[in-house]
Design a protein around this motif. Structure first.
Motif, PDB file in Angstrom:
ATOM      1  N   ASP A   2     -44.281  29.446 -24.126  1.00 33.67           N
ATOM      2  CA  ASP A   2     -44.048  28.428 -23.105  1.00 33.67           C
ATOM      3  C   ASP A   2     -45.087  27.319 -23.224  1.00 33.67           C
ATOM      4  N   LEU A   4     -45.796  25.293 -20.779  1.00 32.70           N
ATOM      5  CA  LEU A   4     -46.423  25.125 -19.468  1.00 32.70           C
ATOM      6  C   LEU A   4     -47.295  26.333 -19.151  1.00 32.70           C
ATOM      7  N   THR A   5     -48.318  26.105 -18.339  1.00 30.25           N
ATOM      8  CA  THR A   5     -49.138  27.219 -17.879  1.00 30.25           C
ATOM      9  C   THR A   5     -48.320  28.031 -16.885  1.00 30.25           C
ATOM     10  N   PRO A   6     -48.695  29.267 -16.632  1.00 33.92           N
ATOM     11  CA  PRO A   6     -47.943  30.063 -15.660  1.00 33.92           C
ATOM     12  C   PRO A   6     -47.845  29.393 -14.286  1.00 33.92           C
ATOM     13  N   GLU A   7     -48.918  28.726 -13.855  1.00 39.68           N
ATOM     14  CA  GLU A   7     -48.884  28.044 -12.556  1.00 39.68           C
ATOM     15  C   GLU A   7     -47.915  26.865 -12.580  1.00 39.68           C
ATOM     16  N   GLN A   8     -47.905  26.099 -13.669  1.00 41.03           N
ATOM     17  CA  GLN A   8     -46.963  24.983 -13.776  1.00 41.03           C
ATOM     18  C   GLN A   8     -45.526  25.490 -13.811  1.00 41.03           C
ATOM     19  N   ARG A   9     -45.275  26.553 -14.563  1.00 42.79           N
ATOM     20  CA  ARG A   9     -43.932  27.127 -14.634  1.00 42.79           C
ATOM     21  C   ARG A   9     -43.503  27.618 -13.254  1.00 42.79           C
ATOM     22  N   ARG A  10     -44.415  28.234 -12.544  1.00 47.81           N
ATOM     23  CA  ARG A  10     -44.119  28.741 -11.199  1.00 47.81           C
ATOM     24  C   ARG A  10     -43.707  27.592 -10.281  1.00 47.81           C
TER      25      ARG A  10
END
Length: 180
Positions: A2, A4-10
């Motif tokens: 991915d 995006l970072t996990p926070e951005q994806r969230r």
């Protein structure tokens, strides 16, 4: 992997709405202006339809193409990232939609499902189908045209020659002369 970072994806995934989408709001305005009174997202009706008219046992859903699997055979092949997750999720949504339709119909409900692009491109056809169903309960026939002032969705393309009524000239409070 991915981008995006996990926070951005969230945050991106949280921005996907299930209620109050543009097509849903547009169809709701169109129905309301046509005199159709409804309830939105009633929790006591199976499937929590977007619009519900209990008196006539009508459940209306406005489904997103991706989330509800429109043209799923072709779209499924195009998935590149996290295929197993998305295939399982969308197919689960498709099965749930079918089960909700069966359950509502077994309880005597009429189920109408519209794709969001149908509502965006041809809202008057969706409204016409709703009015056609409701007309069987009244002495009034379903209209063969939808007034143009009801079709205010910005992406609605009115084809040349389509039966859309123009509002009569000199109608409404603006047309009154002072002292009337």
């Amino acid at each position: 992997m991915d981008v995006l970072t996990p926070e951005q994806r969230r945050r991106c995934m949280q921005a996907n709405k299930g209620k109050g989408t543009g097509p849903e709001l547009a169809l709701g305005r169109l129905m309301w202006r046509s005199g159709i009174r409804y309830r939105k997202h009633p929790k006591d009706v199976p499937g929590t339809p977007d619009f519900c008219i209990r008196k006539y046992r009508l459940a209306v859903f406005v489904d997103g193409e991706f989330w509800h699997g429109r043209n799923w055979a072709q779209r499924r092949e195009k998935l590149k990232k996290n295929r197993e997750f998305w295939i399982a999720k969308i197919e689960r949504n498709i099965r749930r939609d079918r089960e909700v339709n069966r359950l509502l119909r077994s309880r005597g409900w009429k189920v109408l499902r519209f794709w969001e692009t149908e509502v965006r491109r041809e809202p008057w056809l969706c409204l016409s189908e709703i009015l056609g169903y409701l007309s069987q309960f009244t002495s009034m026939a379903a209209p063969r045209y939808i007034p143009s002032d009801l079709v205010d969705y910005p992406e609605a393309d009115v084809e040349e020659g389509a039966m859309v009524a123009e509002p009569p000239a000199g109608y409404g409070p603006e047309s009154k002369s002072p002292g009337e």
